[in-house]
Scaffold this motif. Structure first.
Motif, PDB file in Angstrom:
ATOM      1  N   SER A 100     -28.508  31.384  71.780  1.00 35.52           N
ATOM      2  CA  SER A 100     -27.068  31.504  71.982  1.00 35.52           C
ATOM      3  C   SER A 100     -26.719  32.590  72.985  1.00 35.52           C
ATOM      4  CB  SER A 100     -26.375  31.807  70.649  1.00 35.52           C
ATOM      5  OG  SER A 100     -25.005  32.104  70.823  1.00 35.52           O
ATOM      6  N   THR A 155     -26.988  27.568  73.428  1.00 36.46           N
ATOM      7  CA  THR A 155     -27.556  27.100  74.696  1.00 36.46           C
ATOM      8  C   THR A 155     -28.771  26.195  74.549  1.00 36.46           C
ATOM      9  OG1 THR A 155     -28.817  29.161  74.786  1.00 36.46           O
ATOM     10  CG2 THR A 155     -26.720  29.106  75.978  1.00 36.46           C
ATOM     11  N   ALA A 205     -21.379  30.492  72.551  1.00 35.05           N
ATOM     12  CA  ALA A 205     -21.956  29.194  72.902  1.00 35.05           C
ATOM     13  C   ALA A 205     -23.433  29.126  72.538  1.00 35.05           C
ATOM     14  CB  ALA A 205     -21.774  28.940  74.399  1.00 35.05           C
ATOM     15  N   LEU A 248     -21.782  24.207  73.822  1.00 32.78           N
ATOM     16  CA  LEU A 248     -20.998  25.365  74.240  1.00 32.78           C
ATOM     17  C   LEU A 248     -19.839  25.647  73.298  1.00 32.78           C
ATOM     18  CD1 LEU A 248     -20.829  24.918  78.146  1.00 32.78           C
ATOM     19  CD2 LEU A 248     -22.418  26.287  76.796  1.00 32.78           C
ATOM     20  N   ASP A 249     -19.562  24.722  72.354  1.00 28.95           N
ATOM     21  CA  ASP A 249     -18.502  24.971  71.384  1.00 28.95           C
ATOM     22  C   ASP A 249     -18.926  25.956  70.292  1.00 28.95           C
ATOM     23  OD1 ASP A 249     -20.166  23.494  69.724  1.00 28.95           O
ATOM     24  OD2 ASP A 249     -18.871  21.726  69.659  1.00 28.95           O
ATOM     25  N   GLY A 250     -20.199  26.423  70.343  1.00 31.13           N
ATOM     26  CA  GLY A 250     -20.697  27.412  69.406  1.00 31.13           C
ATOM     27  C   GLY A 250     -21.308  26.846  68.144  1.00 31.13           C
TER      28      GLY A 250
END
Length: 439
Positions: A79, A64, A62, A38-40
């Protein structure tokens, strides 16, 4: 057999993500691990000692899900920025973008040959992409709510999907139509996948359950209630004999599908476990959590040579042929609530209290019993064994089956007792701490 081997052990944790780890995937030779968060970011972890991890930047929100292609030459990611990306797993982290979804993309999966990619999205659609040409081929629409997961079957002919509309659907990838639908009013499935032979699908339920269906017989095979919270992810062992599940209750559970029982409960994450995956050879598995840790485990419980296993137990290594499309196609959507009830009615309340019921294990036991009976009769003819001795041998085998089942139930009770004891100790510790603070 699992009890005769070693327990799975934690090899090492990986820390580098700044938010929950949503996906884990091994490359072809299990020498590398890709994770999404989720931090991308995506991260690629070489599993050799003292090797440096690589962080891939490209998504605007994020990430996924993440998947390696079978040959390990590409990584796909999904994402919340509504895109799918294809990455070359090298130090530079080069990627290309696939655009087409109009809402967050929840999952991504390669076909076995690596030519196609399937993605599932909150826009209620499933999209199939050409990997080589990197463009959209077609979309599938029938789900009425967010599509949480979509996976290709091992032969690439079918696609399984699950949605918050509480359905699990089977699609004919070539004809682009839904050919089967399993409805569950108890909750929706967070994750779905095919077993290695492509004959069954397993679904991880938001209602704490794990269910396995045979897509040839259109029948619920097994129904497990071993978690105390929603099940977020699952992964089949390459042998097809084991299933590992990840849950919001903070645990990983390993199920023996041949015996139809829970064999291990693993603790290590501090908070919900969101993702789990076996390596291609099954010798390792990895899990990702909200903590946000990535844990690498050694399997151990199934690490012996399958050729040796075959000498002692042919049932453990028998892989069914992939289903023919005529076995499951065409079929109209139908409800499984009634069938589920009939399956559960055959299980005693004591079995439900102390462990999951297994229709598959029962059918396997009957099959193996029939095989033993035919083998005994054949042996009677070959070796001249008297009918009375043959009957005595059959009775001995039946008693051994009963003894095995009894041991399985006792193991399940012991596992439940250990979990409850741990919970009691934790509550007692909390009460003691609270009492000290009050003083």
């Amino acid at each position: 057999m699992a009890s005769a081997l070693e327990d799975p052990v934690l090899i090492r944790p990986f820390r580098g993500h700044r938010a929950a780890v949503t996906g884990v995937a091994f490359n072809a030779d299990a020498a590398g691990l890709a994770t999404s968060s989720l931090d991308g970011f995506l991260m690629l972890w070489p599993l050799k000692a003292r090797s440096r991890a690589y962080r891939f930047v490209g998504h605007a929100a994020a990430v996924t899900d993440v998947q390696f292609s079978l040959d390990g030459q590409l990584i796909a990611s999904a994402s919340q920025d509504r895109t799918v990306r294809l990455w070359i797993p090298c130090i530079h982290g080069e990627s290309s973008v696939l655009k087409g979804h109009t809402a967050s993309v929840r999952s991504v999966s390669f076909s076995h040959d690596g030519h196609f990619l399937v993605s599932a999205s909150n826009d209620k659609s499933i999209k199939i992409w050409s990997v080589r040409h990197q463009h959209l081929l077609f979309s599938l629409f029938q789900h009425t709510h967010w599509v949480l997961c979509a996976k290709f079957s091992p032969d690439g002919r079918l696609i399984a999907s699950c949605s918050e509309d509480k359905s699990v659907k089977i699609w004919d990838a070539r004809n682009k139509i839904c050919i089967d639908s399993f409805l569950d009013y108890g909750g929706f499935a967070n994750f779905v996948d095919f077993n290695p032979s492509g004959t069954c699908i397993a679904a991880a339920g938001s209602n704490h359950t794990v269910k396995l269906w045979d897509i040839r017989m259109n029948k619920l095979l097994q129904h497990y209630e071993v978690h105390r919270a929603g099940v977020n992810c699952l992964s089949f062992h390459p042998s097809g004999n084991y299933l590992i599940t990840a849950s919001a209750d903070g645990t990983l559970k390993i199920l023996d599908l041949l015996e139809g029982r829970l064999i291990y409960t693993l603790h290590g994450h501090k908070g919900p476990v969101l993702s789990v995956a076996f390596s291609k050879g099954g010798e390792k598995f990895a899990s990702g959590g909200a903590d946000p840790q990535v844990l690498l485990w050694k399997t151990n419980f199934d690490s012996i040579d399958y050729k040796e296993v075959l000498k002692y137990n042919t049932r453990r290594t028998q892989i069914d042929d992939p289903p023919h499309l005529l076995d499951i196609y065409p079929r109209s959507p139908h409800l499984h609530d009634g069938k589920l009830k009939s399956v559960e009615d055959r299980v005693s309340s004591e079995d439900l209290q102390h462990g999951p019921a297994s229709v598959l294990a029962t059918s396997s036991k009957r099959k193996s019993k029939d095989e033993r009976e035919s083998a005994v009769h054949y042996g009677d003819k070959q070796a001249g064994i008297s009918p009375s001795l043959g009957n005595a041998l059959e009775n001995i085998v039946d008693q051994l089956d009963i003894l095995t089942l009894t041991i399985s139930i006792l193991e399940q009770r012991l596992t439940l007792t250990e979990d409850k004891l741990k919970e009691c100790l934790e509550n007692q510790q909390k009460m003691l701490l609270q009492g000290r603070y009050e003083e």
